[in-house]
Design a protein around this motif. Sequence first.
Motif, PDB file in Angstrom:
ATOM      1  N   LEU A  96       0.826  -1.203   0.000  1.00  0.00           N
ATOM      2  CA  LEU A  96       0.000   0.000   0.000  1.00  0.00           C
ATOM      3  C   LEU A  96       0.864   1.258   0.000  1.00  0.00           C
ATOM      4  O   LEU A  96       1.586   1.534   0.966  1.00  0.00           O
ATOM      5  N   ASN A  97       0.785   2.018  -1.081  1.00  0.00           N
ATOM      6  CA  ASN A  97       1.508   3.281  -1.151  1.00  0.00           C
ATOM      7  C   ASN A  97       0.987   4.121  -2.306  1.00  0.00           C
ATOM      8  O   ASN A  97       0.370   3.611  -3.237  1.00  0.00           O
ATOM      9  N   VAL A  98       1.228   5.404  -2.226  1.00  0.00           N
ATOM     10  CA  VAL A  98       1.066   6.324  -3.349  1.00  0.00           C
ATOM     11  C   VAL A  98       2.324   7.185  -3.366  1.00  0.00           C
ATOM     12  O   VAL A  98       2.954   7.387  -2.334  1.00  0.00           O
ATOM     13  N   PHE A  99       2.689   7.685  -4.542  1.00  0.00           N
ATOM     14  CA  PHE A  99       3.960   8.401  -4.592  1.00  0.00           C
ATOM     15  C   PHE A  99       3.951   9.494  -5.649  1.00  0.00           C
ATOM     16  O   PHE A  99       3.070   9.573  -6.499  1.00  0.00           O
ATOM     17  N   GLU A 100       4.969  10.334  -5.573  1.00  0.00           N
ATOM     18  CA  GLU A 100       5.231  11.376  -6.560  1.00  0.00           C
ATOM     19  C   GLU A 100       6.729  11.413  -6.848  1.00  0.00           C
ATOM     20  O   GLU A 100       7.551  11.102  -5.967  1.00  0.00           O
ATOM     21  N   GLY A 101       7.074  11.794  -8.068  1.00  0.00           N
ATOM     22  CA  GLY A 101       8.466  12.055  -8.412  1.00  0.00           C
ATOM     23  C   GLY A 101       8.616  13.529  -8.727  1.00  0.00           C
ATOM     24  O   GLY A 101       7.865  14.084  -9.542  1.00  0.00           O
ATOM     25  N   LEU A 102       9.559  14.188  -8.063  1.00  0.00           N
ATOM     26  CA  LEU A 102       9.786  15.620  -8.255  1.00  0.00           C
ATOM     27  C   LEU A 102      11.204  15.834  -8.777  1.00  0.00           C
ATOM     28  O   LEU A 102      12.136  15.168  -8.325  1.00  0.00           O
ATOM     29  N   LYS A 103      11.373  16.757  -9.708  1.00  0.00           N
ATOM     30  CA  LYS A 103      12.685  17.006 -10.292  1.00  0.00           C
ATOM     31  C   LYS A 103      13.172  18.399  -9.909  1.00  0.00           C
ATOM     32  O   LYS A 103      12.433  19.382 -10.011  1.00  0.00           O
ATOM     33  N   GLY A 104      14.429  18.461  -9.460  1.00  0.00           N
ATOM     34  CA  GLY A 104      15.045  19.721  -9.099  1.00  0.00           C
ATOM     35  C   GLY A 104      16.207  20.047 -10.014  1.00  0.00           C
ATOM     36  O   GLY A 104      16.974  19.156 -10.405  1.00  0.00           O
ATOM     37  N   TYR A 105      16.328  21.335 -10.345  1.00  0.00           N
ATOM     38  CA  TYR A 105      17.350  21.793 -11.287  1.00  0.00           C
ATOM     39  C   TYR A 105      18.138  22.969 -10.701  1.00  0.00           C
ATOM     40  O   TYR A 105      17.564  23.866 -10.068  1.00  0.00           O
ATOM     41  N   TRP A 106      19.431  22.966 -10.955  1.00  0.00           N
ATOM     42  CA  TRP A 106      20.244  24.134 -10.607  1.00  0.00           C
ATOM     43  C   TRP A 106      19.885  25.290 -11.527  1.00  0.00           C
ATOM     44  O   TRP A 106      19.739  25.125 -12.737  1.00  0.00           O
TER      45      TRP A 106
ATOM     46  N   SER B 102      22.577  30.004  -9.016  1.00  0.00           N
ATOM     47  CA  SER B 102      23.065  28.999  -8.059  1.00  0.00           C
ATOM     48  C   SER B 102      22.035  28.594  -7.017  1.00  0.00           C
ATOM     49  O   SER B 102      22.352  27.877  -6.070  1.00  0.00           O
ATOM     50  N   SER B 103      20.797  29.034  -7.193  1.00  0.00           N
ATOM     51  CA  SER B 103      19.724  28.480  -6.365  1.00  0.00           C
ATOM     52  C   SER B 103      19.311  27.137  -6.958  1.00  0.00           C
ATOM     53  O   SER B 103      19.719  26.771  -8.064  1.00  0.00           O
ATOM     54  N   PHE B 104      18.499  26.392  -6.201  1.00  0.00           N
ATOM     55  CA  PHE B 104      18.058  25.071  -6.656  1.00  0.00           C
ATOM     56  C   PHE B 104      16.541  25.075  -6.694  1.00  0.00           C
ATOM     57  O   PHE B 104      15.882  25.276  -5.670  1.00  0.00           O
ATOM     58  N   GLY B 105      15.974  24.857  -7.878  1.00  0.00           N
ATOM     59  CA  GLY B 105      14.534  24.946  -8.041  1.00  0.00           C
ATOM     60  C   GLY B 105      13.886  23.600  -8.280  1.00  0.00           C
ATOM     61  O   GLY B 105      14.272  22.875  -9.206  1.00  0.00           O
ATOM     62  N   ILE B 106      12.917  23.237  -7.452  1.00  0.00           N
ATOM     63  CA  ILE B 106      12.165  21.986  -7.604  1.00  0.00           C
ATOM     64  C   ILE B 106      10.862  22.317  -8.319  1.00  0.00           C
ATOM     65  O   ILE B 106      10.071  23.139  -7.859  1.00  0.00           O
ATOM     66  N   VAL B 107      10.636  21.673  -9.456  1.00  0.00           N
ATOM     67  CA  VAL B 107       9.549  22.044 -10.357  1.00  0.00           C
ATOM     68  C   VAL B 107       8.188  21.575  -9.836  1.00  0.00           C
ATOM     69  O   VAL B 107       8.035  20.424  -9.417  1.00  0.00           O
ATOM     70  N   ALA B 108       7.226  22.494  -9.877  1.00  0.00           N
ATOM     71  CA  ALA B 108       5.806  22.185  -9.654  1.00  0.00           C
ATOM     72  C   ALA B 108       5.553  21.429  -8.351  1.00  0.00           C
ATOM     73  O   ALA B 108       4.732  20.512  -8.309  1.00  0.00           O
ATOM     74  N   MET B 109       6.210  21.832  -7.271  1.00  0.00           N
ATOM     75  CA  MET B 109       6.062  21.087  -6.029  1.00  0.00           C
ATOM     76  C   MET B 109       4.627  21.096  -5.515  1.00  0.00           C
ATOM     77  O   MET B 109       4.112  20.076  -5.052  1.00  0.00           O
TER      78      MET B 109
ATOM     79  N   ASP C 153      -0.427  18.238  -4.350  1.00  0.00           N
ATOM     80  CA  ASP C 153      -1.879  18.112  -4.525  1.00  0.00           C
ATOM     81  C   ASP C 153      -2.241  16.767  -5.155  1.00  0.00           C
ATOM     82  O   ASP C 153      -3.232  16.136  -4.766  1.00  0.00           O
ATOM     83  N   ARG C 154      -1.441  16.324  -6.134  1.00  0.00           N
ATOM     84  CA  ARG C 154      -1.745  15.037  -6.762  1.00  0.00           C
ATOM     85  C   ARG C 154      -1.513  13.888  -5.790  1.00  0.00           C
ATOM     86  O   ARG C 154      -2.243  12.883  -5.803  1.00  0.00           O
ATOM     87  N   LEU C 155      -0.507  14.011  -4.924  1.00  0.00           N
ATOM     88  CA  LEU C 155      -0.287  12.996  -3.893  1.00  0.00           C
ATOM     89  C   LEU C 155      -1.502  12.900  -2.977  1.00  0.00           C
ATOM     90  O   LEU C 155      -1.927  11.803  -2.597  1.00  0.00           O
ATOM     91  N   HIS C 156      -2.069  14.051  -2.635  1.00  0.00           N
ATOM     92  CA  HIS C 156      -3.281  14.077  -1.816  1.00  0.00           C
ATOM     93  C   HIS C 156      -4.433  13.367  -2.530  1.00  0.00           C
ATOM     94  O   HIS C 156      -5.187  12.598  -1.901  1.00  0.00           O
ATOM     95  N   ARG C 157      -4.585  13.617  -3.823  1.00  0.00           N
ATOM     96  CA  ARG C 157      -5.683  12.987  -4.569  1.00  0.00           C
ATOM     97  C   ARG C 157      -5.505  11.476  -4.621  1.00  0.00           C
ATOM     98  O   ARG C 157      -6.473  10.717  -4.459  1.00  0.00           O
TER      99      ARG C 157
ATOM    100  N   VAL D 267      13.496  13.485  -6.770  1.00  0.00           N
ATOM    101  CA  VAL D 267      13.028  13.121  -5.430  1.00  0.00           C
ATOM    102  C   VAL D 267      11.798  12.235  -5.569  1.00  0.00           C
ATOM    103  O   VAL D 267      10.843  12.583  -6.270  1.00  0.00           O
ATOM    104  N   ARG D 268      11.827  11.092  -4.914  1.00  0.00           N
ATOM    105  CA  ARG D 268      10.639  10.228  -4.846  1.00  0.00           C
ATOM    106  C   ARG D 268      10.018  10.401  -3.471  1.00  0.00           C
ATOM    107  O   ARG D 268      10.633  10.070  -2.447  1.00  0.00           O
ATOM    108  N   ALA D 269       8.802  10.930  -3.443  1.00  0.00           N
ATOM    109  CA  ALA D 269       8.055  11.110  -2.198  1.00  0.00           C
ATOM    110  C   ALA D 269       6.965  10.038  -2.157  1.00  0.00           C
ATOM    111  O   ALA D 269       6.024  10.083  -2.954  1.00  0.00           O
ATOM    112  N   THR D 270       7.090   9.080  -1.242  1.00  0.00           N
ATOM    113  CA  THR D 270       6.176   7.942  -1.185  1.00  0.00           C
ATOM    114  C   THR D 270       5.438   7.909   0.142  1.00  0.00           C
ATOM    115  O   THR D 270       6.063   7.888   1.208  1.00  0.00           O
ATOM    116  N   LEU D 271       4.121   7.907   0.085  1.00  0.00           N
ATOM    117  CA  LEU D 271       3.297   7.780   1.275  1.00  0.00           C
ATOM    118  C   LEU D 271       2.941   6.304   1.429  1.00  0.00           C
ATOM    119  O   LEU D 271       2.212   5.737   0.613  1.00  0.00           O
TER     120      LEU D 271
END
Length: 321
Positions: free
Chosen positions: A38-48, A52-59, A64-68, A104-108
């Motif tokens: 039992l799990n649900v997950f999201e994959g998030l991509k971060g770019y330099w 020199s900041s680090f931006g994670i796209v569409a977090m 929200d999709r993880l919640h759904r 980043v893999r975020a798995t609930l």
Amino acid sequence: MTLSTKLQKPKYVYFGGKVCLWEEAVFHISSEAVLRGLNVFEGLKGYWQPDSSFGIVAMRRHYDRLHRSAKIMYMPFDMSYEEFESATHELVKLLYKHDKNMWVRATLYGDEGHWGEDSTSNLVMTAYHTPKERPAPMDVGISPWQRATDLALPCRVKTSTNYQVARFVKIEGRDRGYSDMILLNQAGRVAEGISSCVIIVRDGKVFTPPAWEGALESISIDIVEELCKSMGLSFERRPIDRTELIIADEMALVGTLAEVTPIRSVDGRAFGEMPIVNAIAERYLAAASGINPHPAVDFSTIPAESSVLRMNQEPQLVEVA
């Protein structure tokens, strides 16, 4: 997950509400995660970014999709967006390197509970280094395995259960010499790839299967749609027949990790030049890397000062609220 990520074993992981060592993140054999997968997950991509900041796209959209997904799976998920963002930043800052981007893999995971009663969950995050370059073109095949229907295993739920058929297809594709495979739906039309959505180009127009055809409700496809509009390209969501993969002018896989990956051939039938797919791929990477920003690509940003400081000190494990 690509070969470059699956072979990695990061030192740190977010588990049980805190960052800990990889070896400490374990579930009991009686947990819902182990007993029923039992799990649900999201994959998030971060770019330099150029500053020199680090931006994670569409977090926010991934959160929200993880919640759904959790809602459909009857899994509790009470973490606020601010807590989710803080935890992601903390883990990434412990692991990132200036010469690599990150996925980043975020798995609930389901933790305690029994058939949906008295359920608890545990958010686990792992992060992997990825190249800064565009993904290389690949050869794919068409699999006889099919995506399930919404009444059997809903494709809009991003759960590992939905990727059991993808595992079968991945093994099949490897045996046939293909890097990825195209799955069809129950009607014999195109659903998606193993872990990415599909776009084709015909007569200068871009097409992709809609969600009701067995494709994930893709954040990356939403971004590509907006990029195409700004590039003057027609973009349409409609059913795609199997034979269209043969007569298409161009084709690509689209996803957070795949970005926009050109397809060189399908079942041994080679495509020619891919001017439109390559233009979209370049525009996607330019926006995600901050070289040529686009409003469709929003970021959760780790400031440059934080990244420089963390690169020059020994990480300290802390609990994330």
